[in-house]
Design an enzyme around this catalytic site. Sequence first.
Site, PDB file in Angstrom:
ATOM      1  N   CYS A 151       0.835  -1.199   0.000  1.00 23.71           N
ATOM      2  CA  CYS A 151       0.000   0.000   0.000  1.00 23.71           C
ATOM      3  C   CYS A 151       0.872   1.251   0.000  1.00 23.71           C
ATOM      4  CB  CYS A 151      -0.890   0.018   1.235  1.00 23.71           C
ATOM      5  SG  CYS A 151      -1.821  -1.499   1.484  1.00 23.71           S
ATOM      6  N   GLY A 158      -0.229   9.555  -6.385  1.00 21.49           N
ATOM      7  CA  GLY A 158      -0.105   8.447  -7.330  1.00 21.49           C
ATOM      8  C   GLY A 158       1.296   8.475  -7.910  1.00 21.49           C
ATOM      9  N   ARG A 286      10.902  -3.526 -12.388  1.00 24.10           N
ATOM     10  CA  ARG A 286      10.111  -3.199 -13.592  1.00 24.10           C
ATOM     11  C   ARG A 286      10.142  -4.262 -14.683  1.00 24.10           C
ATOM     12  NH1 ARG A 286      10.823   3.282 -12.861  1.00 24.10           N
ATOM     13  NH2 ARG A 286       8.900   3.447 -11.680  1.00 24.10           N
ATOM     14  N   GLN A 322      -2.122  -9.306 -47.217  1.00 22.61           N
ATOM     15  CA  GLN A 322      -0.952  -8.668 -46.601  1.00 22.61           C
ATOM     16  C   GLN A 322      -1.348  -7.818 -45.393  1.00 22.61           C
ATOM     17  OE1 GLN A 322       1.558  -6.463 -49.259  1.00 22.61           O
ATOM     18  NE2 GLN A 322       2.363  -8.301 -50.251  1.00 22.61           N
ATOM     19  N   GLY A 383     -12.127  -9.054 -36.068  1.00 16.22           N
ATOM     20  CA  GLY A 383     -13.328  -8.351 -36.519  1.00 16.22           C
ATOM     21  C   GLY A 383     -14.362  -8.281 -35.410  1.00 16.22           C
ATOM     22  N   GLY A 384     -15.657  -8.471 -35.776  1.00 15.54           N
ATOM     23  CA  GLY A 384     -16.747  -8.368 -34.795  1.00 15.54           C
ATOM     24  C   GLY A 384     -16.559  -9.325 -33.626  1.00 15.54           C
ATOM     25  N   GLU A 407       2.616   0.755 -11.551  1.00 10.41           N
ATOM     26  CA  GLU A 407       4.074   0.589 -11.427  1.00 10.41           C
ATOM     27  C   GLU A 407       4.814   1.673 -12.199  1.00 10.41           C
ATOM     28  OE1 GLU A 407       6.049  -2.136  -9.939  1.00 10.41           O
ATOM     29  OE2 GLU A 407       4.230  -2.319  -8.757  1.00 10.41           O
TER      30      GLU A 407
HETATM   31  C1  FAD Z   1      -5.457  -2.042 -11.051  1.00  7.60           C
HETATM   32  C2  FAD Z   1      -4.527  -1.205 -10.246  1.00  7.60           C
HETATM   33  C3  FAD Z   1      -3.724  -1.806  -9.295  1.00  7.60           C
HETATM   34  C4  FAD Z   1      -2.868  -1.034  -8.514  1.00  7.60           C
HETATM   35  N1  FAD Z   1      -2.129  -1.638  -7.529  1.00  7.60           N
HETATM   36  C5  FAD Z   1      -1.432  -0.862  -6.655  1.00  7.60           C
HETATM   37  C6  FAD Z   1      -0.812  -1.446  -5.508  1.00  7.60           C
HETATM   38  O1  FAD Z   1      -0.874  -2.647  -5.286  1.00  7.60           O
HETATM   39  N2  FAD Z   1      -0.173  -0.623  -4.642  1.00  7.60           N
HETATM   40  C7  FAD Z   1      -0.089   0.716  -4.852  1.00  7.60           C
HETATM   41  O2  FAD Z   1       0.519   1.400  -4.031  1.00  7.60           O
HETATM   42  N3  FAD Z   1      -0.646   1.300  -5.946  1.00  7.60           N
HETATM   43  C8  FAD Z   1      -1.327   0.542  -6.834  1.00  7.60           C
HETATM   44  N4  FAD Z   1      -1.939   1.113  -7.924  1.00  7.60           N
HETATM   45  C9  FAD Z   1      -1.830   2.563  -8.126  1.00  7.60           C
HETATM   46  C10 FAD Z   1      -0.970   2.915  -9.329  1.00  7.60           C
HETATM   47  O3  FAD Z   1       0.370   2.674  -9.049  1.00  7.60           O
HETATM   48  C11 FAD Z   1      -1.272   4.394  -9.690  1.00  7.60           C
HETATM   49  O4  FAD Z   1      -2.569   4.415 -10.280  1.00  7.60           O
HETATM   50  C12 FAD Z   1      -0.246   4.973 -10.636  1.00  7.60           C
HETATM   51  O5  FAD Z   1       0.964   5.168  -9.965  1.00  7.60           O
HETATM   52  C13 FAD Z   1      -0.673   6.322 -11.219  1.00  7.60           C
HETATM   53  O6  FAD Z   1      -1.110   7.195 -10.227  1.00  7.60           O
HETATM   54  P1  FAD Z   1      -2.516   7.952 -10.393  1.00  7.60           P
HETATM   55  O7  FAD Z   1      -3.521   6.916 -10.744  1.00  7.60           O
HETATM   56  O8  FAD Z   1      -2.758   8.747  -9.185  1.00  7.60           O
HETATM   57  O9  FAD Z   1      -2.336   8.906 -11.645  1.00  7.60           O
HETATM   58  P2  FAD Z   1      -1.734  10.383 -11.638  1.00  7.60           P
HETATM   59  O10 FAD Z   1      -0.419  10.394 -10.936  1.00  7.60           O
HETATM   60  O11 FAD Z   1      -2.781  11.340 -11.170  1.00  7.60           O
HETATM   61  O12 FAD Z   1      -1.471  10.622 -13.187  1.00  7.60           O
HETATM   62  C14 FAD Z   1      -2.503  11.019 -14.084  1.00  7.60           C
HETATM   63  C15 FAD Z   1      -1.860  11.293 -15.446  1.00  7.60           C
HETATM   64  O13 FAD Z   1      -0.907  12.379 -15.332  1.00  7.60           O
HETATM   65  C16 FAD Z   1       0.359  11.944 -15.816  1.00  7.60           C
HETATM   66  N5  FAD Z   1       1.415  12.590 -15.056  1.00  7.60           N
HETATM   67  C17 FAD Z   1       1.517  12.728 -13.707  1.00  7.60           C
HETATM   68  N6  FAD Z   1       2.670  13.360 -13.373  1.00  7.60           N
HETATM   69  C18 FAD Z   1       3.300  13.620 -14.537  1.00  7.60           C
HETATM   70  C19 FAD Z   1       4.544  14.230 -14.871  1.00  7.60           C
HETATM   71  N7  FAD Z   1       5.384  14.701 -13.931  1.00  7.60           N
HETATM   72  N8  FAD Z   1       4.887  14.332 -16.182  1.00  7.60           N
HETATM   73  C20 FAD Z   1       4.070  13.841 -17.139  1.00  7.60           C
HETATM   74  N9  FAD Z   1       2.882  13.243 -16.884  1.00  7.60           N
HETATM   75  C21 FAD Z   1       2.520  13.118 -15.607  1.00  7.60           C
HETATM   76  C22 FAD Z   1       0.353  10.416 -15.614  1.00  7.60           C
HETATM   77  O14 FAD Z   1       1.318   9.796 -16.444  1.00  7.60           O
HETATM   78  C23 FAD Z   1      -1.071  10.082 -15.970  1.00  7.60           C
HETATM   79  O15 FAD Z   1      -1.203   9.994 -17.363  1.00  7.60           O
HETATM   80  C24 FAD Z   1      -2.782   0.361  -8.732  1.00  7.60           C
HETATM   81  C25 FAD Z   1      -3.583   0.960  -9.713  1.00  7.60           C
HETATM   82  C26 FAD Z   1      -4.460   0.200 -10.452  1.00  7.60           C
HETATM   83  C27 FAD Z   1      -5.338   0.890 -11.448  1.00  7.60           C
END
Ligand code: FAD
Length: 427
Positions: A151, A158, A286, A322, A383-384, A407
Site C-alpha cells: 500500500c 499516485g 520493472r 498482406q 473483426g466483430g 508501477e
Molecule cells: C489495477 C490497479 C492496481 C494497482 N495496484 C497498486 C498497488 O498494489 N499498490 C499501490 O501502491 N498502488 C497501486 N496502484 C496505483 C498505481 O500505481 C497508480 O494508479 C499509478 O501510480 C498512477 O497514479 P494515479 O492513478 O494517481 O495517476 P496520476 O499520478 O494522477 O497521473 C494522471 C496522469 O498524469 C500523468 N502525469 C503525472 N505526473 C506527470 C509528470 N510529472 N509528467 C508527465 N505526466 C505526468 C500520468 O502519467 C497520468 O497519465 C494500482 C492501480 C491500479 C489501477
Amino acid sequence: MEGQTAEELVAQATGAENGAGDSEPEFNLELSQDQKDIREWVHGFAEGVVRPAAHEWDEREETPWPVIQEAAKIGLYGFEGLAQFWMDPTGLTMPIVNEELFWGDAGIGMSIMGTTLAVAAIYSSGTPEQLGEWVPRCFGTVDEPQVAAFCSSEPDAGSDVSAIRTTARYDEAKDEWVLNGQKAWATNGGIAGVHVVIASVDRELGSRGHAAFVVPPGTKGLEQGAKVKKHGLRASHTADVHLDDCRVPGSCLLGGKEKLDERLARAREGTSSRGQAAMKTFEVSRPTVGSQAVGIARAAYEYALDYAKQREQFGRPIVENQAIAFALADMKMEIDASRLLVWRAAWMGRTGKDFNNAEGSMSKLKAGEVAVWATERAIQILGGNGYTREFPVERMHRDAKIYTIFEGTSEIQRLVISRAISGARIR
Ligand SMILES: Cc1cc2nc3c(=O)[nH]c(=O)nc-3n(C[C@H](O)[C@H](O)[C@H](O)COP(=O)(O)OP(=O)(O)OC[C@H]3O[C@@H](n4cnc5c(N)ncnc54)[C@H](O)[C@@H]3O)c2cc1C
C-alpha cells in the site's frame, strides 16, 4: 593475420586452436535446461488450469481462491517457489515465469503474483530476521493460502509518491508505531493477511521521510475501504485501505529504528543517497512487470494468428491478405523486441549492473505499450468477434491497458529514461 594459412584462420575462428573451444561463450541467448523446464511447467499450469478459469473469474470480479490454492499445491505460489525463481543467477527465470502465467490470464496471474509486490518491499527494506518472519506469512500455507498487499498510492499521491499523507508516529512508551491515513488502489487491499504500508515519519523530507511498515494479519485499525470496479484485471482485487490509529509493534518497521534514524539524519543534512537506492529498486522490479505485459501480448498474437489462418473471407483465409499478415509480422517483432528489453534489464538487475540509461523503465514502457497495441490489433484481426466477450482478445485488451498505468505510468517511465540519458532536470 598476414602469413596465416586459411586452415589456421578457420581454426582460430572456430576456437579449435589453443583450447579456446573449452572456454565459456561471452554472449548467449540459449536458455538453460532448468529455465526451459520451469517454463514448460508454468506453461502447463497456465494452459490447463488458468486459461479455462479466466472468463469465469473476469465476469465474477473476485479473487480466484481455488486457482491460487492449485498454484500453492504445485509450489508455484509460495515463498520456496519464489526463492527458486529469484535464485537463477541470470535473472531470467522471474520474467519467464511471469510471461507464461500471464499468457494464461492476466487477472488470475495478478491474483497469484500480486503478493510479490509486498514481498519485494520486505526484501528491499527488511532485515534478514524480518524477511524470515514475514515473507512466508505473506503466502500462508498450502491448505490455507493468504495474499499480501503493498500500500503506497493514495488518493492524492499516485505518480507523485512524495505527496504521501499517511503518517507513522512512534509511541516510545509502548514501542509501537501508530499509522493513520488512507491508501488507494491497493492490490489485495483489505483481503490480505500481511499489508506493507508506506507512511511518512517526517513530511518535510518528502519521499526521504518515508518508511515501510508491516501490518500483521488481523491488526485493529486497518479496514478495507471501497472495492474498485475495474476496466480489466478484474479477477485481481483492488481496494482502498483505511488506517485509523492502527498500532503495530516497533519490530514492524522494516529495516529497524536505528537505520531509520540514521537515514533521516542524513536526509536532514542533505547527504542522503536514498534517491539512487530507490531508483535501483524500481529498475530491478520493472522488468518483471514488463514480462507480464509480454505474456498478455503473446497470448493475443497467438490467438489472432490461429484465427487468421482459420477464418475465410472472399474464398481464402484472411491471413493471405498482406494487411493481416503484415500486422501479425509486426506484432511478433514488437513482442520479441519487448522480451529482449525485459531480459536485458532482468539480467542487469540480477548481476548488479548500473541502470545508467534506466533500462528497467525502458523494458516496462516498451512491453506495456506493445501489449496495449498488440491486443488492439488482435481485436481488429478478429473483426466483430474480437469485440465480444465470447472471444478472449477483448479481455486481453482490457487487461493490457493497466500496464501503461501502474508501477509507474508510461509518462513517468519516459521521465525517468530522459533524465537518465540527459542528466537534465526534465519535468
Ligand atoms: C489495477 C490497479 C492496481 C494497482 N495496484 C497498486 C498497488 O498494489 N499498490 C499501490 O501502491 N498502488 C497501486 N496502484 C496505483 C498505481 O500505481 C497508480 O494508479 C499509478 O501510480 C498512477 O497514479 P494515479 O492513478 O494517481 O495517476 P496520476 O499520478 O494522477 O497521473 C494522471 C496522469 O498524469 C500523468 N502525469 C503525472 N505526473 C506527470 C509528470 N510529472 N509528467 C508527465 N505526466 C505526468 C500520468 O502519467 C497520468 O497519465 C494500482 C492501480 C491500479 C489501477
